[in-house]
Scaffold this active site. Structure first.
Site, mmCIF file in Angstrom:
data_model
loop_
_atom_site.group_PDB
_atom_site.id
_atom_site.type_symbol
_atom_site.label_atom_id
_atom_site.label_comp_id
_atom_site.label_asym_id
_atom_site.label_seq_id
_atom_site.Cartn_x
_atom_site.Cartn_y
_atom_site.Cartn_z
ATOM 1 N N ASN A 1 -1.719 -31.367 -65.636
ATOM 2 C CA ASN A 1 -3.042 -31.524 -65.024
ATOM 3 C C ASN A 1 -2.856 -31.706 -63.526
ATOM 4 O O ASN A 1 -2.386 -32.753 -63.086
ATOM 5 C CB ASN A 1 -3.750 -32.735 -65.643
ATOM 6 N N SER B 1 1.676 -41.404 -66.745
ATOM 7 C CA SER B 1 2.930 -41.575 -66.013
ATOM 8 C C SER B 1 4.152 -41.039 -66.764
ATOM 9 O O SER B 1 5.227 -41.648 -66.709
ATOM 10 C CB SER B 1 3.126 -43.047 -65.620
ATOM 11 N N GLU C 1 -10.586 -39.746 -65.533
ATOM 12 C CA GLU C 1 -11.172 -39.695 -64.183
ATOM 13 C C GLU C 1 -12.604 -39.167 -64.235
ATOM 14 O O GLU C 1 -13.462 -39.583 -63.463
ATOM 15 C CB GLU C 1 -10.272 -38.853 -63.259
ATOM 16 N N GLY D 1 -1.347 -42.445 -63.478
ATOM 17 C CA GLY D 1 -1.095 -42.465 -62.042
ATOM 18 C C GLY D 1 -0.649 -43.816 -61.518
ATOM 19 O O GLY D 1 -0.653 -44.049 -60.308
ATOM 20 N N HIS E 1 -11.360 -36.287 -69.519
ATOM 21 C CA HIS E 1 -10.298 -36.973 -68.779
ATOM 22 C C HIS E 1 -10.851 -38.296 -68.247
ATOM 23 O O HIS E 1 -12.016 -38.377 -67.852
ATOM 24 C CB HIS E 1 -9.801 -36.096 -67.623
ATOM 25 N N LYS F 1 -5.139 -31.885 -61.266
ATOM 26 C CA LYS F 1 -6.242 -32.617 -60.619
ATOM 27 C C LYS F 1 -6.732 -31.834 -59.382
ATOM 28 O O LYS F 1 -6.832 -30.624 -59.442
ATOM 29 C CB LYS F 1 -5.794 -34.033 -60.267
ATOM 30 N N GLU G 1 -4.501 -41.080 -73.571
ATOM 31 C CA GLU G 1 -4.131 -41.436 -72.208
ATOM 32 C C GLU G 1 -4.669 -42.821 -71.879
ATOM 33 O O GLU G 1 -5.832 -42.951 -71.442
ATOM 34 C CB GLU G 1 -4.718 -40.423 -71.222
HETATM 35 C C1 PEP Z 1 -3.308 -37.290 -66.175
HETATM 36 O O1 PEP Z 1 -3.897 -37.068 -65.139
HETATM 37 O O2 PEP Z 1 -3.747 -36.801 -67.235
HETATM 38 C C2 PEP Z 1 -2.092 -38.101 -66.155
HETATM 39 C C3 PEP Z 1 -1.546 -38.451 -67.279
HETATM 40 O O3 PEP Z 1 -1.616 -38.445 -64.902
HETATM 41 P P1 PEP Z 1 -0.184 -39.134 -64.585
HETATM 42 O O4 PEP Z 1 0.866 -38.376 -65.368
HETATM 43 O O5 PEP Z 1 -0.021 -38.980 -63.111
HETATM 44 O O6 PEP Z 1 -0.269 -40.566 -65.022
#
Ligand code: PEP
Length: 235
Positions: free
Chosen positions: A6, A190, A86, A160, A84, A8, A154
């Site tokens: 992803n 992460s 976000e 992040g 997601h 973003k 997630e």
């Molecule tokens: C994501 O944006 O779906 C995600 C898991 O980000 P990160 O790997 O940076 O934590």
């Protein structure tokens, strides 16, 4: 094993093209990239599997800033992320909106990765299972166990932040999710080359949704190689 990156709000069309032209996914792993909307066409041209980062539930209409499933299909895009964290947290998307997005995208023939996960506050107050149940049931009710539907667990506190769920924590949540909706579940939060092997070794973890570490070709390729090795070990 499935690894989705992803991106973003990173990488315009030029950067997307140069990343993907030099990126060769290893055997035994399905790789999906999710660039920003304006970079989708460039990504599709490289022959990779490409998902948008969101998709609307109507074929067209007065929905400024939104993109319809048919528009993605016309571009050659294969699917979309929905829900997601976000989108849920920063743009106020509800479970109902996420479920509608999933249902119409699947109905139009797109693949869908539907994201669920609890916040730190919800985990600390012991509400993880309840939150996951409500989120997953909304998707299950709208879309069922559709063959093009994949879920992503997630935990919001791990996205992040550099903090990752322990493999045992992730395994428990994945098992809980699969008991409600029997579809593959990716782990996200992460994921990086240093922790991918132990997460992907868990029996209920079917791949990863990778944010930050998917932006850099070497770390994304390393995660894909680990997934490929893990796939060989687990048959
Ligand atoms: C994501 O944006 O779906 C995600 C898991 O980000 P990160 O790997 O940076 O934590």
């Amino acid at each position: 094993m499935l690894i989705a990156g992803n991106w973003k709000m990173f990488k315009g069309p030029g950067e997307t093209r140069s990343f993907l032209e030099s990126f060769e996914p290893p055997e035994g792993v399905d790789v999906i990239v999710c660039p920003p909307y304006v970079s989708l066409a460039a990504a599709v041209e490289t022959g990779r599997t490409v998902y948008a980062q969101n998709v609307h539930w109507e074929p067209n209409g007065a929905y400024t800033g939104e993109i319809a499933p048919e528009m993605l299909l016309e571009l050659g895009v294969h699917g979309a992320l929905v829900g997601h964290s976000e989108r849920r947290q920063l743009f106020g998307e509800s479970n109902e909106m996420v479920a509608r997005r999933a249902r119409t995208a699947l109905g139009a023939g797109l693949g869908v990765i539907a994201c669920v996960g609890e916040t730190l506050e919800q985990r600390e107050s012991g509400d993880t299972d309840l939150v996951l149940k409500i989120q997953v049931e909304a998707i299950a009710f709208a879309a069922g166990a559709h063959e093009k539907l994949v879920l992503a667990y997630e935990p919001v506190w791990a996205i992040g932040t550099g903090q990752t769920a322990t493999p045992a924590m992730a395994e428990e949540a994945h098992g809980f999710i699969k008991d409600i909706l029997d579809r593959p579940v990716l782990y996200g939060g992460s994921v990086k080359p240093e922790n991918a092997a132990e997460l992907l070794a868990q029996p209920s973890i079917d791949g990863a949704l990778v944010g930050g570490a998917s932006l850099e070709p070497d770390s994304f390729a390393a995660i894909c190689r680990i997934a490929s090795a893990s796939d060989r070990e687990h048959g």
